[in-house]
Scaffold this active site. Structure first.
Site, PDB file in Angstrom:
ATOM      1  N   ASP A 279       0.862  -1.170   0.000  1.00 27.47           N
ATOM      2  CA  ASP A 279       0.000   0.000   0.000  1.00 27.47           C
ATOM      3  C   ASP A 279       0.903   1.227   0.000  1.00 27.47           C
ATOM      4  O   ASP A 279       2.136   1.113  -0.106  1.00 27.47           O
ATOM      5  CB  ASP A 279      -0.978  -0.024   1.172  1.00 27.47           C
ATOM      6  CG  ASP A 279      -0.312   0.136   2.532  1.00 27.47           C
ATOM      7  OD1 ASP A 279       0.935   0.269   2.599  1.00 27.47           O
ATOM      8  OD2 ASP A 279      -1.036   0.122   3.539  1.00 27.47           O
ATOM      9  N   HIS A 280       0.302   2.401   0.123  1.00 30.44           N
ATOM     10  CA  HIS A 280       1.074   3.639   0.085  1.00 30.44           C
ATOM     11  C   HIS A 280       2.083   3.717   1.238  1.00 30.44           C
ATOM     12  O   HIS A 280       3.162   4.270   1.090  1.00 30.44           O
ATOM     13  CB  HIS A 280       0.141   4.858   0.110  1.00 30.44           C
ATOM     14  CG  HIS A 280      -0.865   4.821   1.206  1.00 30.44           C
ATOM     15  ND1 HIS A 280      -1.992   4.015   1.156  1.00 30.44           N
ATOM     16  CD2 HIS A 280      -0.909   5.454   2.401  1.00 30.44           C
ATOM     17  CE1 HIS A 280      -2.689   4.174   2.264  1.00 30.44           C
ATOM     18  NE2 HIS A 280      -2.054   5.030   3.035  1.00 30.44           N
TER      19      HIS A 280
ATOM     20  N   HIS B  50       6.523 -30.954  10.642  1.00 29.92           N
ATOM     21  CA  HIS B  50       6.077 -29.657  10.124  1.00 29.92           C
ATOM     22  C   HIS B  50       5.316 -29.834   8.813  1.00 29.92           C
ATOM     23  O   HIS B  50       4.289 -29.189   8.592  1.00 29.92           O
ATOM     24  CB  HIS B  50       7.267 -28.713   9.954  1.00 29.92           C
ATOM     25  CG  HIS B  50       8.021 -28.505  11.222  1.00 29.92           C
ATOM     26  ND1 HIS B  50       7.497 -27.852  12.313  1.00 29.92           N
ATOM     27  CD2 HIS B  50       9.265 -28.910  11.586  1.00 29.92           C
ATOM     28  CE1 HIS B  50       8.375 -27.835  13.292  1.00 29.92           C
ATOM     29  NE2 HIS B  50       9.461 -28.482  12.883  1.00 29.92           N
TER      30      HIS B  50
ATOM     31  N   HIS C 169       8.921 -24.082   9.403  1.00 27.51           N
ATOM     32  CA  HIS C 169       7.803 -24.749  10.075  1.00 27.51           C
ATOM     33  C   HIS C 169       6.500 -24.703   9.285  1.00 27.51           C
ATOM     34  O   HIS C 169       5.696 -25.627   9.374  1.00 27.51           O
ATOM     35  CB  HIS C 169       7.567 -24.137  11.453  1.00 27.51           C
ATOM     36  CG  HIS C 169       8.691 -24.368  12.400  1.00 27.51           C
ATOM     37  ND1 HIS C 169       8.531 -24.258  13.759  1.00 27.51           N
ATOM     38  CD2 HIS C 169       9.993 -24.693  12.204  1.00 27.51           C
ATOM     39  CE1 HIS C 169       9.683 -24.508  14.361  1.00 27.51           C
ATOM     40  NE2 HIS C 169      10.595 -24.770  13.419  1.00 27.51           N
TER      41      HIS C 169
ATOM     42  N   THR D 100       1.619  -1.977   9.119  1.00 28.59           N
ATOM     43  CA  THR D 100       1.771  -2.916  10.243  1.00 28.59           C
ATOM     44  C   THR D 100       2.011  -4.351   9.814  1.00 28.59           C
ATOM     45  O   THR D 100       2.418  -5.174  10.622  1.00 28.59           O
ATOM     46  CB  THR D 100       0.524  -2.917  11.143  1.00 28.59           C
ATOM     47  OG1 THR D 100      -0.574  -3.445  10.394  1.00 28.59           O
ATOM     48  CG2 THR D 100       0.207  -1.525  11.672  1.00 28.59           C
TER      49      THR D 100
ATOM     50  N   CYS E 220       2.716  -3.343   4.195  1.00 23.26           N
ATOM     51  CA  CYS E 220       1.836  -2.252   4.612  1.00 23.26           C
ATOM     52  C   CYS E 220       2.427  -1.681   5.894  1.00 23.26           C
ATOM     53  O   CYS E 220       3.501  -2.093   6.319  1.00 23.26           O
ATOM     54  CB  CYS E 220       0.388  -2.703   4.766  1.00 23.26           C
ATOM     55  SG  CYS E 220       0.073  -3.923   6.055  1.00 23.26           S
TER      56      CYS E 220
END
Length: 152
Positions: free
Chosen positions: A8-9, A133, A98, A67, A65
């Site tokens: 995103d921006h 796994h 994993h 976060t 992004c």
């Protein structure tokens, strides 16, 4: 290896720096946006990258992004995608070993270019461990297939 990448921006500048690195290292890069710092809707870009990985057009995906949370959420909606928001090198390595994650998500507000690049290098070089796994990843794929009716 073909890599689809999008942001995103908030992740635009980091995305462009990662693209420079990937191209220098001779990866085949598909930049799916955004192509400016103008505000945009991350779900559409995240979906495009995840779809490219899910349908095999790309081997792996990178999303960015502010976060990492929103992009991870949308990417994990796509059949065949296992996306992990990674905040350090250990998470990046574990996501491959994993979980055989095929999409890595970076948080531009929490990772500078050097941190993201260090994580990316480890993530690209790490292979799944297999054994227990792989059994768990297969369980994820089986559940996903049941929920999606084996449709991509």
């Amino acid at each position: 290896m073909r890599i689809a990448i999008g942001s995103d921006h908030g992740g635009y500048e980091l995305k462009n720096k990662l693209i420079e690195y990937l191209k220098k290292e001779k990866y085949d890069v598909d930049d799916l946006g955004t192509h400016s710092k103008e505000s945009c809707d991350y779900p559409l870009i995240g979906f495009d990258v995840a779809k490219a990985v899910g349908n095999g057009r790309a081997d792996r995906g990178i999303l960015i992004c502010k976060t990492g949370v929103g992009m991870a959420i949308i990417a994990n909606k796509v059949h065949g995608v296992r996306a992990a928001a990674c905040y350090d090198k250990e998470m990046a390595k574990s996501s491959r070993e994993h979980n055989n994650c095929n999409v890595i998500v970076f948080a531009a507000s929490y990772s500078d270019f050097k941190q993201a690049l260090d994580m990316l290098k480890i993530w690209l070089a790490t292979e799944p461990l297999g054994d227990r796994h792989e059994r768990r990843v297969k369980q994820i794929r089986d559940i996903e297939s049941k929920l999606n009716g084996d449709k991509k």
